[in-house]
Design an enzyme around this catalytic site. Structure first.
Site, PDB file in Angstrom:
ATOM      1  N   SER A   1      10.465  -1.443  -6.228  1.00  0.00           N
ATOM      2  CA  SER A   1      10.392  -0.334  -5.273  1.00  0.00           C
ATOM      3  C   SER A   1       9.114  -0.343  -4.438  1.00  0.00           C
ATOM      4  O   SER A   1       9.120   0.105  -3.286  1.00  0.00           O
ATOM      5  CB  SER A   1      10.510   0.997  -6.018  1.00  0.00           C
TER       6      SER A   1
ATOM      7  N   HIS B   1       4.753   6.775  -5.642  1.00  0.00           N
ATOM      8  CA  HIS B   1       4.958   5.581  -4.825  1.00  0.00           C
ATOM      9  C   HIS B   1       4.220   5.790  -3.502  1.00  0.00           C
ATOM     10  O   HIS B   1       3.997   6.926  -3.095  1.00  0.00           O
ATOM     11  CB  HIS B   1       6.446   5.349  -4.539  1.00  0.00           C
TER      12      HIS B   1
END
Length: 265
Positions: free
Chosen positions: A40, A246
């Site tokens: 990711s 993230h």
């Protein structure tokens, strides 16, 4: 002549004819081939926009592979990154994108193997001691078993693409040491524990890169003072539930893409 601009990368600087600097591989066509592998952090989760054709892989046009390829049009990008990918997933689903004519490869992987999501969940919902135990356990794995697993993967990449320059981009620390996290705040003990796991991942990944004679780009310095919950975050906090811890769009542009371009641009 294109050269590695950063020679202090955490890997052996003499492999495949490269010693300190690296010239672009000879091109058999008008464009060289760039293959992007990874999880990711490579696919761009958290950037805020995704290619619908990528489905659950959540590839973003703002991920670092796309930004670098846009700035270097002499390379044709083949992006096979996928959210949630483990080392096994890379082998089973992504290495087939490589070939003997591939010129350039980037990869970010290992966080899912170190149970990043589960550790985050534990630190968000459990006690300080539970969080520390979870991060200590995974940190030990990251500095030991993960090194062997990653080194083996990098060697497999080299075997498939012996002429390619291989750059391994690591993970940053995710949390600022100051500031308040919205939704669920994290005290200093938990922040230290979680950033300690990030350090272990960086150290383990760097050790694996050295063992496999590929280049490692340590992202921690790029993201310093830009962790989640701080005053200028490049990392998503809990207000973005689908991309917690993230990078956000700034993190991919000012952090990852900038580091990659500064190194090989």
């Amino acid at each position: 002549m294109r050269k590695l601009k950063t020679v202090a990368v955490g890997a052996v600087l003499a492999f495949a004819g490269i010693a300190g600097t690296a010239s672009a591989p000879a091109q058999a066509s008008s464009q060289a081939e760039y293959v992007a592998l990874g999880d990711s952090y490579a696919s761009g989760v958290g950037a805020g926009t995704y290619d619908s054709a990528s489905g659950d892989c959540k590839r973003s046009p703002l991920n670092y592979p796309h930004q670098w390829a846009a700035a270097n049009p002499e390379y044709s990008l083949k992006d096979v990154t996928c959210s949630g990918a483990t080392i096994s997933d890379i082998r089973n689903n992504q290495l087939s994108a490589l070939s003997s004519t591939t010129n350039f490869v980037t990869i970010t992987v290992g966080g899912n193997d170190a149970q990043f999501s589960s550790v985050v969940q534990a630190c968000l919902t459990e006690s300080d001691s539970y969080c520390k135990t979870a991060t200590d356990w995974m940190s030990y794995y990251a500095r030991n078993q993960l090194v062997d697993e990653l080194a083996g993967l990098y060697k497999d990449i080299r075997a498939r693409s012996p002429k390619a320059l291989i750059l391994v981009l690591g993970y940053p620390q995710t949390l600022s040491s100051t500031g308040t996290c919205p939704v669920i705040d994290l005290d200093a003990t938990k922040r230290t524990a979680m950033n300690g796991l990030a350090d272990a991942l960086a150290e383990g990944t760097g050790a694996a890169a050295t063992r496999a004679s590929v280049y490692f780009l340590d992202m921690r310095s790029m993201f310093r003072d830009h962790g989640a919950c701080g005053s200028d975050p490049w990392i998503n906090d809990l207000t973005n539930a689908s991309a917690v811890f993230h990078p956000n769009a700034a993190g991919y542009t000012k952090g990852y893409a900038a580091k990659l371009e500064a190194t090989w641009g």
